[in-house]
Structure formats: structure tokens, C-alpha cells
Design a protein around this motif. Structure first.
Motif, PDB file in Angstrom:
ATOM      1  N   GLN A 151       0.822  -1.210   0.000  1.00 11.74           N
ATOM      2  CA  GLN A 151       0.000   0.000   0.000  1.00 11.74           C
ATOM      3  C   GLN A 151       0.857   1.263   0.000  1.00 11.74           C
ATOM      4  O   GLN A 151       2.004   1.266   0.465  1.00 11.74           O
ATOM      5  CB  GLN A 151      -0.953   0.024   1.179  1.00 11.74           C
ATOM      6  N   THR A 153       0.434   5.328   1.271  1.00 10.13           N
ATOM      7  CA  THR A 153      -0.391   6.085   2.207  1.00 10.13           C
ATOM      8  C   THR A 153       0.128   7.506   2.356  1.00 10.13           C
ATOM      9  O   THR A 153       1.335   7.735   2.437  1.00 10.13           O
ATOM     10  CB  THR A 153      -0.417   5.416   3.596  1.00 10.13           C
ATOM     11  N   THR A 165      -4.202   0.556  -1.967  1.00  7.03           N
ATOM     12  CA  THR A 165      -3.683  -0.796  -1.734  1.00  7.03           C
ATOM     13  C   THR A 165      -3.596  -1.570  -3.043  1.00  7.03           C
ATOM     14  O   THR A 165      -4.353  -1.327  -3.981  1.00  7.03           O
ATOM     15  CB  THR A 165      -4.574  -1.566  -0.745  1.00  7.03           C
TER      16      THR A 165
END
Length: 273
Positions: A151, A153, A165
């Protein structure tokens, strides 16, 4: 942490965001290493600390640079404890492109293991307000084998973030390249097979994600970290130690030329070119 977790994704982020608690004091660790032309502090704590919580060791069993200049991070078990590994760049690099060349079967990491490549600001007066200017590339299933194993972020605040993701698949080897290009109000992520400074063509790219928003954190005093740790402090489900190799880290500063190029790209995009 006393949070009511409503979704697995929020739980992951809150665990990682609590990397240091609100009362943490910035301090130098005893050991440092040279890697990829930079000096890095090696984290060490003999009491459980976040993320995880985990024990982190500065032992050469957990963090070392080999004769070829490659960084090794290793999760080890000794004296009844699991120890993670982490290094922190001593320089504040700011806007620019952060690139990591990995040698690891990312799709075969134990579901309790987390490999993190990220920025984190512990020193600015507004660090907490700015969610510590945390930008992450993470490889983890967060204890759930059915969760995507990778992922990207970007944190907006202590409770809000944007995440993307995906699954990393590595059927043919262990080499991969991962990067994020941090600019004012924009971050571009990319993951690809092989090691390269510039991706040869789109066939190499596994995943990419661009995020444009005024909430993209500014530079502050964020530093780059790399770590290997255990989700919820739980041991690997197979009880095996884990080693990851980062063969190179590079940084390309954000420049005026790049800024002009980005502005032109946005203009052309807005008029349909």
C-alpha cells in the motif's frame, strides 16, 4: 491506544501513525551506519514501543551493510524476544523523488511482518498537527492473508489519510524498485520490477498512484525511515526470522525545472491534452 477501530484499514494506519507517542523526545541513537551515501541512525529500544509495539535492536544481527554496500534489515528472535530493525536518515531531504531498490520476495512475507519505507517528522513544532508528515510505502498483510500485501499512504491529520492498496506479485525474482515523488500539493508513487533509475517502459510497472491535493504535507523536518517490524507485536506465524535487503536508496531533489514541467503538465491536462 484506546481507539474504536471500525475498519482494518483505519487500524493499520493508526498503528503506524502512533509510531512515536505524543510525549516522545527526539534523541540520537548510539549506533549509526553509512548506506547509499548517507548517514543513518539505527533505532534501539529495550521496552516495547510503537509501531507494533515492538522491540527494535541496533545489533549488527538486525542491521548491517555488506561488502557490496547493500543494507540488510532483519527480524530476529533471541532471549525470548522478537527484535525489529529500523534506520533513520540524519538529513532532512524535503521535496523530491525517493527511490528504493529492494531484494526481497515481497509477496511471500509472513502476514504479521511489515516492511515500511516512509517519511516521518518528529522535530517540527507543528509535526503532530501535520500527522508527522508521514508518507508511506508499506508491504504488509496486517495479519490477514486475504488483505492486499502492499500500500501507499499519505496522512492528512492524525485521523485522516488517503491510501491505495494493491498486490505485489514476484514470480520471477526478488528485485523491485519503489518510489514516491513528493512535490508541493502532489505525490506520485510507482512500483516496478527490476532495478533502474528510470522505468524502461510500462511493462515493468506493477502499480502507480498519483495524488494531487492541497492537503499533501509540506516539507517540514521530515526524515526518511526504513523499518521491518511485527504487526501488533505478534511473531511471524511461521516463527521464522525474516531478512530484507535494500540494495540502494537514492534521492533526486525537487527543482525549478521539475516545477515548471509539473505546471505545464497540469495546464495541458486541464485543457484536455
Amino acid at each position: 491506544m484506546n481507539f474504536k477501530i471500525k475498519t482494518p484499514l483505519l487500524m493499520m494506519g493508526l498503528v503506524f501513525l502512533s509510531f512515536y507517542n505524543k510525549d516522545s523526545v527526539v534523541s540520537a541513537y548510539e549506533r549509526s551506519i553509512e548506506f547509499s551515501g548517507y548517514e543513518w541512525e539505527v533505532r534501539n529500544n529495550e521496552i516495547l514501543e510503537n509501531p507494533g509495539p515492538n522491540y527494535f535492536s541496533d545489533s549488527s544481527d538486525n542491521v548491517w551493510v555488506d561488502s557490496s554496500g547493500r543494507l540488510h534489515l532483519k527480524l530476529t528472535y533471541r532471549d525470548g524476544k522478537w527484535y525489529g530493525a529500523e534506520i533513520i536518515n540524519k538529513e532532512v531531504l524535503g521535496y523530491g523523488k525517493y527511490t528504493f531498490h529492494l531484494e526481497a520476495k515481497l509477496d511471500q512475507l509472513d502476514s504479521n511482518v511489515v516492511l515500511g519505507l516512509f517519511t516521518y517528522d518528529m522535530e517540527s513544532t507543528d509535526a503532530q498537527k501535520k500527522a508527522h508528515r508521514e508518507i508511506d510505502i508499506e508491504f504488509a498483510e496486517w495479519g490477514n492473508v486475504n488483505h492486499p500485501n502492499s500500500q501507499y499512504t499519505i496522512w492528512h491529520s492524525e485521523a485522516k489519510k488517503k491510501a491505495h492498496t494493491y498486490d505485489s506479485h514476484m514470480p520471477h525474482g526478488t528485485w523491485s524498485t519503489h518510489s514516491f515523488d513528493w512535490q508541493p500539493k502532489r505525490i506520485d508513487f510507482e512500483s516496478s520490477g527490476g532495478h533502474h533509475k528510470k522505468t524502461p517502459d510500462d511493462d515493468f510497472i506493477w502499480q502507480s498512484w498519483s495524488y494531487k491535493n492541497k492537503r499533501v504535507p509540506n516539507e517540514g523536518l521530515a526524515k526518511i525511515h526504513m523499518n521491518l517490524w511485527l504487526f501488533d507485536g505478534q511473531p511471524p506465524k511461521n516463527n521464522q526470522e525474516v531478512e530484507v535487503i535494500i540494495s540502494e536508496f537514492t534521492f533526486e531533489p525537487y527543482t525549478l525545472k521539475k516545477k515548471i514541467k509539473g505546471t505545464l503538465r497540469n495546464i495541458f491536462s486541464s485543457i484536455g491534452f
